[in-house]
Every structure is written in C-alpha cells, then in structure tokens.
Motif scaffolding. Structure first.
Motif, short mmCIF file in Angstrom:
data_model
loop_
_atom_site.label_atom_id
_atom_site.label_comp_id
_atom_site.label_asym_id
_atom_site.label_seq_id
_atom_site.Cartn_x
_atom_site.Cartn_y
_atom_site.Cartn_z
N ASP A 202 -5.68 11.63 14.86
CA ASP A 202 -3.59 11.73 15.21
C ASP A 202 -3.79 12.01 13.69
OD1 ASP A 202 -1.45 10.41 16.18
OD2 ASP A 202 -1.65 8.91 14.44
N VAL A 203 -3.01 12.77 13.50
CA VAL A 203 -2.27 13.74 13.11
C VAL A 203 -0.49 13.34 12.87
CG1 VAL A 203 -1.81 15.93 10.81
CG2 VAL A 203 -3.68 15.80 12.87
N ILE A 204 -0.41 13.76 11.53
CA ILE A 204 1.64 13.46 11.11
C ILE A 204 1.63 14.35 9.66
CG2 ILE A 204 3.32 12.25 9.65
CD1 ILE A 204 2.13 9.54 10.88
N GLU A 205 1.87 14.78 9.48
CA GLU A 205 2.93 16.58 8.11
C GLU A 205 3.97 15.52 8.13
OE1 GLU A 205 2.17 20.91 7.19
OE2 GLU A 205 1.69 20.16 9.77
N ILE A 206 3.80 15.62 6.57
CA ILE A 206 5.02 14.86 5.18
C ILE A 206 5.43 16.46 4.58
CG2 ILE A 206 5.08 13.11 6.76
CD1 ILE A 206 3.24 11.66 3.59
N ASN A 207 6.45 15.64 4.21
CA ASN A 207 6.94 16.03 2.11
C ASN A 207 6.48 14.74 1.40
OD1 ASN A 207 7.70 16.93 -0.36
ND2 ASN A 207 9.32 17.15 0.79
N GLY A 208 4.70 15.50 0.49
CA GLY A 208 4.38 14.07 -0.04
C GLY A 208 5.07 13.82 -1.49
N ASN A 209 6.15 14.63 -1.67
CA ASN A 209 6.53 14.01 -2.72
C ASN A 209 8.11 13.21 -2.37
OD1 ASN A 209 5.77 16.90 -4.42
ND2 ASN A 209 4.81 14.91 -4.93
N HIS A 210 8.09 12.96 -1.35
CA HIS A 210 9.54 12.27 -0.47
C HIS A 210 9.41 11.01 -0.16
CE1 HIS A 210 13.20 12.49 1.86
NE2 HIS A 210 14.20 12.47 1.12
N ILE A 211 9.38 9.93 -0.90
CA ILE A 211 9.64 8.86 -0.52
C ILE A 211 9.88 8.11 0.91
CG2 ILE A 211 9.92 6.28 -1.43
CD1 ILE A 211 8.20 7.60 -3.84
N PRO A 212 10.61 8.97 1.46
CA PRO A 212 11.01 7.89 2.89
C PRO A 212 9.91 8.51 3.92
CG PRO A 212 13.44 8.78 1.83
CD PRO A 212 12.11 9.25 1.25
N GLU A 213 9.97 10.03 3.61
CA GLU A 213 8.61 10.83 4.57
C GLU A 213 7.42 9.99 4.48
OE1 GLU A 213 8.45 14.54 5.23
OE2 GLU A 213 10.33 15.12 4.15
N ILE A 214 7.03 9.33 3.27
CA ILE A 214 5.27 8.76 2.76
C ILE A 214 5.26 7.48 3.29
CG2 ILE A 214 3.80 7.61 1.22
CD1 ILE A 214 5.67 10.30 -0.26
N VAL A 215 6.47 6.40 3.46
CA VAL A 215 6.41 5.49 3.70
C VAL A 215 6.70 5.63 5.58
CG1 VAL A 215 8.62 3.14 3.84
CG2 VAL A 215 8.33 4.77 1.76
N GLN A 216 7.10 5.90 5.56
CA GLN A 216 7.55 6.61 7.38
C GLN A 216 5.84 6.32 8.07
OE1 GLN A 216 10.37 9.08 9.17
NE2 GLN A 216 9.48 8.21 10.93
#
Length: 268
Positions: A202-216
């Motif tokens: 199961d894959v999620i792609e995010i901005n790894g320097n953006h705290i809210p995206e990492i939290v989610q």
C-alpha cells in the motif's frame, strides 16, 4: 505534538545537526541527514509508541540509510535519549557515535548498519518476528533513494509482501541525489510509487519535508496484510540554502564561515 510543535522540533534537530557537524571538525554526511529531518521529527514527536520502553512493547525505527546517522543522533539528543556529554563525542576516536549507527537499543539505536540494504532487511525480519509472536509493535525504516539501487532492498520488499507484514512501514527518502551525484545520471527510478505497488505494498506519496503531509501519511491506518510504503519526495540539504540540492554537501566539513551562515539561516 501539534504540527507547529513538530516544526519547532524539526528546527531544533536541524540546529543540532549543524552544531554537531561543526564541533566534530571533520567531514560529516550532512545533505542526506537534513533531507529526512522532518520525517524523523514526526516519527519521534508524534508516532513511535513507548520510545525507550520495553523491547516487546515499543515501536522500532531502523535507519537503513545508515550514512544519515547524524540526523538520528541529533533527534535522539533532542528527545533526551542521548545525553549532551555523548553527543559531543560525535566522530571522536573511540566513540560509538560514528559515521554509521552502532546498535545500542538503550539509547534508541536499534541496529548497526551502513552496508546499503542491511537496515531494511533487518526491519523486515523484525516485523516478521513481531507478527508471528502476535505483538502489537510497529516497525518503521527509512531507505535512501541511492540505497534502493541495491538488489537486496527489493528482495526485502518482496519478502515483506510475501509475509503480509502490515506492521511494517518503509519510508523512501527520495532526495534525488546519491554519493556519486544526481540519481537520474546514475540509476534512477522515476516511478517508485508504481514499483512498490507492483510488489504488493500500500503506497502513499508525499512531500517529505512538509510536516502535515508526513503526519497524515504516518497516521493512516494500515490495510490488512499489506506492508506500507511512503514515497517521500525530499530536498537534499533541506533547510540550509547553500546546501539544498548541492551534492558537494553529501559528505563535507563545516568551516566556521559556513557554520555561522547555516545557524543564521536557521535562527531566522
């Protein structure tokens, strides 16, 4: 922690990284350490359960891209798991706080690694053991994009899918560079999300320097019997303008001039 508190925590980690790299007075792996700071801040500030507690009960983090150990040491220092006295021994003769992690679970270092592919392989084994023993701990690991050139990484990923390790989260720190230069000029996978999915993740792609995206992403519940992959698009040297996307800072020494410039930027 709130998102704002996590941002403050990440800033403190960055300052600690710069201070330790300057005080050791030798080359340190800075670029890849700074790219994953925000991920570590969320893991240790908001996600890992019972960090420092009993082995069976606590969640575990394995730093597979072992050359980024400076970021892990700085994070553990900000959490109070490594004392100030030991932090000052970074890269000193005889110190266990060296260029790559040396296993010492008592202070939060769960594995010795540095050989690329070794950490994720250990994380898969730990997750398999935990699942077979019906424990509730979660296993997290950070893999580098350059590290993913190693076939061993993909063997570990295939094994995680085969054994349905829904207690495992693999975070890919994709900062687009590696030791030799830009990944696109060496060996690059432009479709990590599709590759992990093809292996059954199961894959999620995010901005790894953006705290809210990492939290989610890290709080998204696992799908039953599926390991989780988080493809984190990051900036190498993130947070220090003259280091960002400059691969000369993959492994370099901070002079007083650069130290003062970096700390000034972080203070501002």
């Amino acid at each position: 922690m709130t998102d704002k508190e996590l941002e403050v925590f990440a800033l403190a980690i960055r300052k600690r990284i710069i201070k330790m790299a300057y005080e050791c007075n030798c080359n340190a792996h800075l670029g890849g350490a700074l790219s994953m700071v925000d991920i570590l801040a969320v893991l240790y500030g908001d996600v890992l359960r019972n960090a420092g507690g009993s082995y069976d009960e606590r969640d575990k983090f394995i730093l597979s891209k072992g050359h980024g150990a400076l970021a892990l040491f700085a994070t553990l220092g900000e959490k109070g798991m490594i004392c100030e006295e030991r932090l000052h021994t970074y890269l000193a003769d005889g110190s266990n706080l060296c260029a790559h992690p040396v296993m010492e679970p008592e202070i939060g270092i769960e594995s010795s690694n540095g050989s690329l592919g070794q950490g994720i392989s250990m994380a898969v084994g730990m997750a398999l053991s935990s699942k077979r023993k019906q424990r509730t701990d979660q296993i997290f690991t950070i893999v580098g994009n350059g590290e993913s050139d190693e076939g061993l990484v993909w063997e570990a990923i295939a094994s995680a899918s085969q054994f349905q390790l829904d207690n495992l989260t693999v975070i890919l720190d994709d900062n687009k560079f590696q030791n030799d230069g830009a990944s696109e000029q060496i060996l690059y996978y432009p479709n990590y999300k599709e590759r992990f999915a093809a292996f059954g993740f199961d894959v999620i792609e995010i901005n790894g320097n953006h705290i809210p995206e990492i939290v989610q992403a890290l709080h998204t519940p696992h799908i039953e019997d599926k390991p989780r992959a988080i493809v984190a698009n990051t900036v190498k040297g993130c947070g220090i303008s003259f280091m960002e996307n400059d691969n000369s800072w993959h492994h370099n020494r901070l002079t007083q001039k650069y130290y003062e410039q970096a700390m000034k930027e972080l203070e501002e």
